[in-house]
Enzyme design. Structure first.
Site, short mmCIF file in Angstrom:
data_model
loop_
_atom_site.label_atom_id
_atom_site.label_comp_id
_atom_site.label_asym_id
_atom_site.label_seq_id
_atom_site.Cartn_x
_atom_site.Cartn_y
_atom_site.Cartn_z
N ASP A 106 45.26 -31.43 -23.42
CA ASP A 106 45.66 -30.23 -22.71
C ASP A 106 44.48 -29.54 -22.03
O ASP A 106 43.34 -29.64 -22.49
CB ASP A 106 46.29 -29.22 -23.69
CG ASP A 106 47.64 -29.68 -24.21
OD1 ASP A 106 48.06 -30.82 -23.92
OD2 ASP A 106 48.27 -28.88 -24.94
N ASP A 107 44.78 -28.81 -20.97
CA ASP A 107 43.90 -27.81 -20.34
C ASP A 107 43.00 -28.36 -19.25
O ASP A 107 42.34 -27.58 -18.57
CB ASP A 107 43.04 -27.06 -21.36
CG ASP A 107 43.85 -26.23 -22.33
OD1 ASP A 107 45.09 -26.22 -22.21
OD2 ASP A 107 43.25 -25.60 -23.22
N HIS A 139 47.89 -21.48 -17.04
CA HIS A 139 47.81 -21.55 -18.51
C HIS A 139 48.35 -20.25 -19.11
O HIS A 139 47.65 -19.54 -19.86
CB HIS A 139 46.37 -21.81 -18.97
CG HIS A 139 46.29 -22.30 -20.39
ND1 HIS A 139 46.15 -21.45 -21.47
CD2 HIS A 139 46.35 -23.55 -20.91
CE1 HIS A 139 46.11 -22.16 -22.59
NE2 HIS A 139 46.24 -23.44 -22.27
N TYR A 185 49.89 -23.00 -25.53
CA TYR A 185 49.95 -22.42 -26.88
C TYR A 185 51.24 -22.80 -27.62
O TYR A 185 51.48 -22.31 -28.72
CB TYR A 185 49.85 -20.88 -26.85
CG TYR A 185 48.85 -20.31 -25.89
CD1 TYR A 185 47.48 -20.34 -26.18
CD2 TYR A 185 49.26 -19.76 -24.68
CE1 TYR A 185 46.56 -19.82 -25.28
CE2 TYR A 185 48.34 -19.24 -23.78
CZ TYR A 185 47.00 -19.28 -24.09
OH TYR A 185 46.08 -18.77 -23.20
N HIS A 242 42.20 -31.41 -26.62
CA HIS A 242 41.96 -30.60 -25.43
C HIS A 242 40.73 -31.13 -24.69
O HIS A 242 39.65 -31.21 -25.28
CB HIS A 242 41.73 -29.13 -25.79
CG HIS A 242 42.94 -28.47 -26.39
ND1 HIS A 242 43.30 -28.66 -27.71
CD2 HIS A 242 43.88 -27.65 -25.85
CE1 HIS A 242 44.41 -27.97 -27.95
NE2 HIS A 242 44.77 -27.36 -26.85
#
Length: 209
Positions: A34-35, A89, A126, A179
């Protein structure tokens, strides 16, 4: 407190979301990142995955794809899959439904030319999404959650703890969250190579969603 495995009650409250995959033989894991994508961390992840012939899914922040399209293309060239992680995000708990859906759509606008899909993947940042949002977005996206969260982003969680806990909680069919971000860099660079080596030695495969 580190909530590595989502409670079964939460999973049952969100039946529109995918939490884990069926166990298979040989056993398979579904690693997700993620991210990203960012040039500082994503290429490291790609190198580690390539060592084991591992495929994975990268849930991208749309603004990062806009800033680093060449990194997103590297992910695709290596055979991996891109997913939507909203454009900015944002949390589904602290934005209106309209604002959240618009942010998802904006992210999809930058992903679609790179990876055209009829029903793309979405991971809520999240893990924060409402049931109403999930019901609405399931018509345009497959919503992907997880059953193992490595907490690699937590500076109070040592690399050794992060690795040991991730290994302990992983099961055949697990959807595992890492991540490819600067915040997670210390733990990611320690944990990912060792995690891959551990499960590869046990005969596991690694596939994209």
């Amino acid at each position: 407190m580190h909530l590595h495995r989502m409670p079964g009650l939460v999973q049952r409250l969100f039946p529109d979301c995918l939490w884990t995959m069926p166990a298979t033989l040989p056993p398979t894991l579904y690693l997700t990142f993620d991210d990203g994508p960012i040039p500082e961390e994503t290429p490291f992840v790609l190198e580690q995955l390539a060592r084991y012939g591992a495929q994975a899914t990268f849930f991208c922040v749309g603004d990062n794809v806009r800033k680093h399209p060449e990194v997103a293309r590297q992910v695709l060239a290596a055979g991996h899959r891109l997913g939507n992680h909203t454009y900015h995000h944002i949390s589904g708990w602290s934005h209106s439904r309209a604002a959240y859906v618009a942010d998802v759509a904006r992210c999809q606008e930058v992903l679609q030319p790179l990876q055209p899909e009829a029903r793309p993947l979405l991971r809520p940042p999240y893990g924060r999404i409402t049931r109403a949002l999930a019901r609405q977005l399931r018509h345009t996206h497959q919503i992907i959650m997880w059953d193992v969260l490595t907490c690699d982003y937590d500076p109070d969680f040592s690399p050794e703890q992060c690795l040991a806990t991730a290994i302990r909680l992983t099961r055949p069919g697990s959807v595992v969250v890492f991540h490819d971000s600067l915040k997670a860099s210390r733990n990611l660079r320690y944990v990912l190579p060792r995690y891959l080596a551990h499960f590869a030695a046990l005969g596991y495969g690694f596939e994209k969603l």
